[in-house]
Design a protein around this motif. Structure first.
Motif, PDB file in Angstrom:
ATOM      1  N   ALA A 136       0.807  -1.267  -0.172  1.00  0.00           N
ATOM      2  CA  ALA A 136      -0.072  -0.036   0.125  1.00  0.00           C
ATOM      3  C   ALA A 136       0.911   1.172  -0.116  1.00  0.00           C
ATOM      4  O   ALA A 136       0.549   2.236  -0.607  1.00  0.00           O
ATOM      5  CB  ALA A 136      -0.781   0.123   1.088  1.00  0.00           C
ATOM      6  N   ALA A 137       2.070   1.278   0.721  1.00  0.00           N
ATOM      7  CA  ALA A 137       2.839   2.448   0.650  1.00  0.00           C
ATOM      8  C   ALA A 137       3.432   2.634  -0.490  1.00  0.00           C
ATOM      9  O   ALA A 137       3.651   3.677  -0.932  1.00  0.00           O
ATOM     10  CB  ALA A 137       4.055   2.167   1.871  1.00  0.00           C
ATOM     11  N   ALA A 138       4.067   1.363  -1.250  1.00  0.00           N
ATOM     12  CA  ALA A 138       4.448   1.730  -2.613  1.00  0.00           C
ATOM     13  C   ALA A 138       3.255   2.349  -3.601  1.00  0.00           C
ATOM     14  O   ALA A 138       3.717   3.021  -4.364  1.00  0.00           O
ATOM     15  CB  ALA A 138       5.064   0.293  -3.298  1.00  0.00           C
ATOM     16  N   PHE A 185       4.083   5.791  -5.458  1.00  0.00           N
ATOM     17  CA  PHE A 185       4.514   5.845  -6.919  1.00  0.00           C
ATOM     18  C   PHE A 185       3.181   5.935  -7.837  1.00  0.00           C
ATOM     19  O   PHE A 185       3.267   5.435  -9.137  1.00  0.00           O
ATOM     20  CB  PHE A 185       5.345   4.411  -7.414  1.00  0.00           C
ATOM     21  CG  PHE A 185       6.542   4.457  -6.477  1.00  0.00           C
ATOM     22  CD1 PHE A 185       7.395   5.004  -6.774  1.00  0.00           C
ATOM     23  CD2 PHE A 185       6.682   3.351  -5.560  1.00  0.00           C
ATOM     24  CE1 PHE A 185       8.681   5.045  -6.262  1.00  0.00           C
ATOM     25  CE2 PHE A 185       7.985   3.106  -4.934  1.00  0.00           C
ATOM     26  CZ  PHE A 185       8.831   3.991  -5.231  1.00  0.00           C
ATOM     27  N   SER A 186       2.093   6.071  -7.373  1.00  0.00           N
ATOM     28  CA  SER A 186       1.075   6.365  -8.120  1.00  0.00           C
ATOM     29  C   SER A 186      -0.001   7.205  -7.531  1.00  0.00           C
ATOM     30  O   SER A 186      -0.003   7.674  -6.488  1.00  0.00           O
ATOM     31  CB  SER A 186       0.123   5.073  -8.532  1.00  0.00           C
ATOM     32  OG  SER A 186      -0.364   4.615  -7.325  1.00  0.00           O
ATOM     33  N   THR A 187      -0.991   7.814  -8.148  1.00  0.00           N
ATOM     34  CA  THR A 187      -1.792   8.375  -7.672  1.00  0.00           C
ATOM     35  C   THR A 187      -3.203   7.724  -7.033  1.00  0.00           C
ATOM     36  O   THR A 187      -3.643   7.138  -8.002  1.00  0.00           O
ATOM     37  CB  THR A 187      -2.434   9.739  -8.871  1.00  0.00           C
ATOM     38  OG1 THR A 187      -2.894   9.111  -9.922  1.00  0.00           O
ATOM     39  CG2 THR A 187      -1.477  10.498  -9.151  1.00  0.00           C
ATOM     40  N   VAL A 188      -3.340   8.053  -5.770  1.00  0.00           N
ATOM     41  CA  VAL A 188      -4.300   7.117  -5.231  1.00  0.00           C
ATOM     42  C   VAL A 188      -5.316   8.179  -4.547  1.00  0.00           C
ATOM     43  O   VAL A 188      -4.958   8.936  -3.987  1.00  0.00           O
ATOM     44  CB  VAL A 188      -3.660   6.358  -4.116  1.00  0.00           C
ATOM     45  CG1 VAL A 188      -5.048   5.737  -3.449  1.00  0.00           C
ATOM     46  CG2 VAL A 188      -2.804   5.400  -4.707  1.00  0.00           C
TER      47      VAL A 188
END
Length: 192
Positions: A88-90, A94-97
């Motif tokens: 989840a941290a990655a 590294f992406s837009t959540v």
């Protein structure tokens, strides 16, 4: 079977009924039976997931000193957190959540009710039943999903779904009556 338990005739009937019922509930689409590869692949994945869940749910019986249900629920939830938190941290890094409030609320609900409370209730009940009897109750999952999809999502319930649900209920009833008979016979044997 994974616990090498002996099944009596009633438990075999119960397992057969709930298996047939769960298959009918899962395989029947609103249009009846047809060869839909996506549906078949999805159902295969569900069968694998439920089989893994069933095995996981009864493995506590293999531990020489069974753990308390609440401890097991906390342990399972903690292990899940440890395994998923780095992923989840990655994902966040590294992406837009976009975390919508409704999605966060749903996550909190799933964390509390089906996970912690669900594990606790399952392990509390499974401690009082054989692995085979507990396994029969795993067939409630597709029936509950069917009922909730009808109530919350407006999905269609077909006569095949109703037949499948009836078989699951019949199998559970046979399992429960068989368990009562075995316990009654054991109690009578102890008094002799």
């Amino acid at each position: 079977m994974a616990l090498k338990e002996r099944f009596g005739a009633q438990l075999w009937i119960a397992v057969g009924a709930v298996t047939a019922g769960a298959l009918l509930v899962n395989v029947a689409s609103a249009k009846g039976f047809g060869l839909d590869l996506k549906l078949l692949a999805g159902n295969l994945l569900v069968v694998l997931a439920v089989s893994g869940e069933a095995l996981f749910a009864i493995l506590n019986k293999r531990i020489s000193t069974p753990l308390a249900p609440l401890y097991l629920a906390a342990l399972m939830s903690s292990i899940s957190l440890v395994l998923t938190l780095p992923l989840a941290a990655a994902l966040v890094a590294f992406s837009t959540v976009a975390a919508a409030p409704a999605a966060l609320l749903a996550t909190v609900y799933v964390s509390i009710f089906p996970t912690v409370i669900g594990f606790w209730l399952w392990y509390s009940g499974a401690a009082r039943a054989s692995g085979g009897e507990a396994g029969v109750f795993m067939a409630v999952l597709p029936v509950a999903a069917l009922a909730l999809s009808f109530l919350l999502l407006g999905e269609t319930i077909t006569p095949i779904h109703i037949l499948g649900t009836a078989l699951v209920v019949l199998g559970i009833a046979v399992s429960v009556s068989g368990a009562r008979t075995v316990k009654k016979q054991a109690a009578e044997g102890a008094h002799v």
